[in-house]
Design an enzyme around this catalytic site. Structure first.
Site, PDB file in Angstrom:
ATOM      1  N   GLY A 165     -24.861  34.178  22.559  1.00  0.00           N
ATOM      2  CA  GLY A 165     -24.492  35.572  22.291  1.00  0.00           C
ATOM      3  C   GLY A 165     -23.721  36.160  23.453  1.00  0.00           C
ATOM      4  O   GLY A 165     -22.648  36.753  23.285  1.00  0.00           O
TER       5      GLY A 165
ATOM      6  N   GLY B  86     -13.731  19.310  18.714  1.00  0.00           N
ATOM      7  CA  GLY B  86     -13.543  18.963  20.124  1.00  0.00           C
ATOM      8  C   GLY B  86     -12.059  18.912  20.471  1.00  0.00           C
ATOM      9  O   GLY B  86     -11.277  19.752  20.011  1.00  0.00           O
TER      10      GLY B  86
ATOM     11  N   GLY C 178     -16.737  26.045  22.659  1.00  0.00           N
ATOM     12  CA  GLY C 178     -17.020  26.523  21.305  1.00  0.00           C
ATOM     13  C   GLY C 178     -17.185  28.038  21.271  1.00  0.00           C
ATOM     14  O   GLY C 178     -16.763  28.707  20.329  1.00  0.00           O
ATOM     15  N   ASP C 179     -17.801  28.599  22.313  1.00  0.00           N
ATOM     16  CA  ASP C 179     -17.994  30.062  22.366  1.00  0.00           C
ATOM     17  C   ASP C 179     -16.649  30.778  22.542  1.00  0.00           C
ATOM     18  O   ASP C 179     -16.417  31.834  21.944  1.00  0.00           O
ATOM     19  CB  ASP C 179     -18.956  30.424  23.494  1.00  0.00           C
ATOM     20  CG  ASP C 179     -20.349  29.858  23.250  1.00  0.00           C
ATOM     21  OD1 ASP C 179     -20.765  29.790  22.077  1.00  0.00           O
ATOM     22  OD2 ASP C 179     -21.020  29.484  24.231  1.00  0.00           O
TER      23      ASP C 179
HETATM   24  P1  ADP Z   1     -18.630  22.987  20.616  1.00  0.00           P
HETATM   25  O1  ADP Z   1     -18.556  23.240  22.091  1.00  0.00           O
HETATM   26  O2  ADP Z   1     -19.227  24.136  19.850  1.00  0.00           O
HETATM   27  O3  ADP Z   1     -19.201  21.647  20.230  1.00  0.00           O
HETATM   28  P2  ADP Z   1     -15.945  21.915  20.315  1.00  0.00           P
HETATM   29  O4  ADP Z   1     -16.314  20.858  21.311  1.00  0.00           O
HETATM   30  O5  ADP Z   1     -15.479  21.454  18.956  1.00  0.00           O
HETATM   31  O6  ADP Z   1     -17.105  22.989  20.114  1.00  0.00           O
HETATM   32  O7  ADP Z   1     -14.795  22.811  21.008  1.00  0.00           O
HETATM   33  C1  ADP Z   1     -14.311  24.002  20.454  1.00  0.00           C
HETATM   34  C2  ADP Z   1     -12.797  24.045  20.594  1.00  0.00           C
HETATM   35  O8  ADP Z   1     -12.454  23.973  22.001  1.00  0.00           O
HETATM   36  C3  ADP Z   1     -12.076  22.875  19.929  1.00  0.00           C
HETATM   37  O9  ADP Z   1     -11.735  23.190  18.589  1.00  0.00           O
HETATM   38  C4  ADP Z   1     -10.832  22.715  20.799  1.00  0.00           C
HETATM   39  O10 ADP Z   1      -9.818  23.587  20.367  1.00  0.00           O
HETATM   40  C5  ADP Z   1     -11.310  23.165  22.192  1.00  0.00           C
HETATM   41  N1  ADP Z   1     -11.664  22.002  23.018  1.00  0.00           N
HETATM   42  C6  ADP Z   1     -12.899  21.459  23.201  1.00  0.00           C
HETATM   43  N2  ADP Z   1     -12.840  20.373  24.001  1.00  0.00           N
HETATM   44  C7  ADP Z   1     -11.537  20.222  24.335  1.00  0.00           C
HETATM   45  C8  ADP Z   1     -10.798  19.280  25.134  1.00  0.00           C
HETATM   46  N3  ADP Z   1     -11.411  18.249  25.749  1.00  0.00           N
HETATM   47  N4  ADP Z   1      -9.447  19.446  25.241  1.00  0.00           N
HETATM   48  C9  ADP Z   1      -8.825  20.464  24.612  1.00  0.00           C
HETATM   49  N5  ADP Z   1      -9.459  21.360  23.858  1.00  0.00           N
HETATM   50  C10 ADP Z   1     -10.786  21.262  23.711  1.00  0.00           C
END
Ligand code: ADP
Length: 298
Positions: free
Chosen positions: A43, A202, A232-233
């Site tokens: 949050g 990711g 993600g946040d």
């Molecule tokens: P969470 O942290 O909730 O698991 P993600 O890992 O999918 O979420 O990351 C959220 C967003 O952040 C992704 O959709 C991407 O756009 C960006 N992101 C995350 N990791 C990377 C990375 N290694 N390189 C570039 N962008 C990233």
């Protein structure tokens, strides 16, 4: 036009991080840990993400009447998140996450939700006229009550993955999940909820569905990622804000991916949440879509 107003109903934690050579097994003690404290909680992170990107943000939350609360709220306060709906409870401590990180990058996390778990529906205001962002680190009943009180746009980040009623999914205008949360809920169920669904992948980026149909895909700029905590946040805050600004869905998704990527380039979650200028500079420097400027900005 004034900045979009967003209320976040969610968790505030203090992350207590010890770095050590190897993680302890059950019953074991390891020495040599280096200790650090960081503000956290989904949050708080999402409130700060939206604030740094230009929204007017207020946070509805519960913390303890303790020193941990001051540390946990410090960056939100500094950056101008409205904390008048973030009250201290006398009988429960501020939520903490006890995190051990090994040299190999593996981690062990114990979350003690404390005051987040004591955030009850009766603590909510009578109405929420702003857009609402919620996650699942507060009781589901409180989140559901906040959603019922909201007269505007509702964005739900279904994290961490927990059972939720279909009615909650159906009321949300935007659902956001990562790949493992999508697997937990089932994409069929999520798409059947209607409205917008964003699935983050990711470094591969994200996909956006409307009423079950894929309407946009975006790939983040290539960055030197050193710590993806908070990516993600950043994505949740950025996508919600961009949609509230009226950005076309494809541009909104690209902006959110760039915000997530920018966050991954710095250590920790809250310290690494990017400003709007940082996200726009990253989009331009990597030749992505030209950033959209909300009305009134140049
Ligand atoms: P969470 O942290 O909730 O698991 P993600 O890992 O999918 O979420 O990351 C959220 C967003 O952040 C992704 O959709 C991407 O756009 C960006 N992101 C995350 N990791 C990377 C990375 N290694 N390189 C570039 N962008 C990233």
């Amino acid at each position: 036009m004034s900045a979009p107003r967003i209320t976040v109903a969610g968790s505030v934690n203090l992350d207590l991080v010890a770095r050590c050579e190897i993680l302890p097994g059950p019953g074991e003690t390891v020495l040599g840990g280096v200790f650090d404290r960081h503000p956290g909680g989904k949050g708080a992170n999402q409130a700060l993400a939206a604030r740094r990107l230009g929204a007017d943000v207020s946070l509805l939350a519960r913390v303890g009447a303790d020193n941990e609360a001051e540390l946990a709220l410090a960056l939100l306060r500094r950056d101008g998140v409205d904390l008048s709906g973030c009250a201290a409870t006398q009988d429960t401590p501020t939520g903490v996450a006890l995190i051990a990180v090994s040299e190999a990058g593996e981690n062990q996390i114990v979350v003690a939700p404390g005051a987040n778990g004591a955030f009850a529906p009766e603590h909510l205001p009578e109405v929420i006229e702003d857009a609402l962002i919620g996650q699942l680190e507060i009781p589901v009943a409180t989140l559901a009550a906040a959603v019922d009180l909201c007269t505007g746009f509702v964005a739900l980040n279904l994290a961490p993955a927990l059972p939720v009623p279909d009615a909650l999914l159906a009321r949300a205008d935007l659902l956001i999940v990562n790949e493992s949360e999508a697997a937990f809920y089932g994409e069929t169920r999520l798409r059947a909820a209607g409205g917008l669904l964003a699935v983050t992948l990711g470094a591969k980026g994200a996909e956006l569905y409307r009423d079950g149909e894929l309407i946009a895909k975006a790939v983040p700029p290539t960055v030197h990622a050193i710590d993806t905590t908070g990516a993600g946040d950043a994505f949740v805050g950025a996508l919600t804000l961009a949609l509230l600004e009226g950005q076309p869905t494809e541009e909104a998704l690209a902006f959110a991916c760039a915000a997530g990527a920018a966050c991954a380039t710095g250590p920790g979650a809250q310290p690494a949440l990017p400003s709007r200028a940082q996200v726009e500079a990253l989009m331009v420097s990597t030749g992505g879509l030209t950033p959209h400027h909300p009305p009134g900005r140049v």
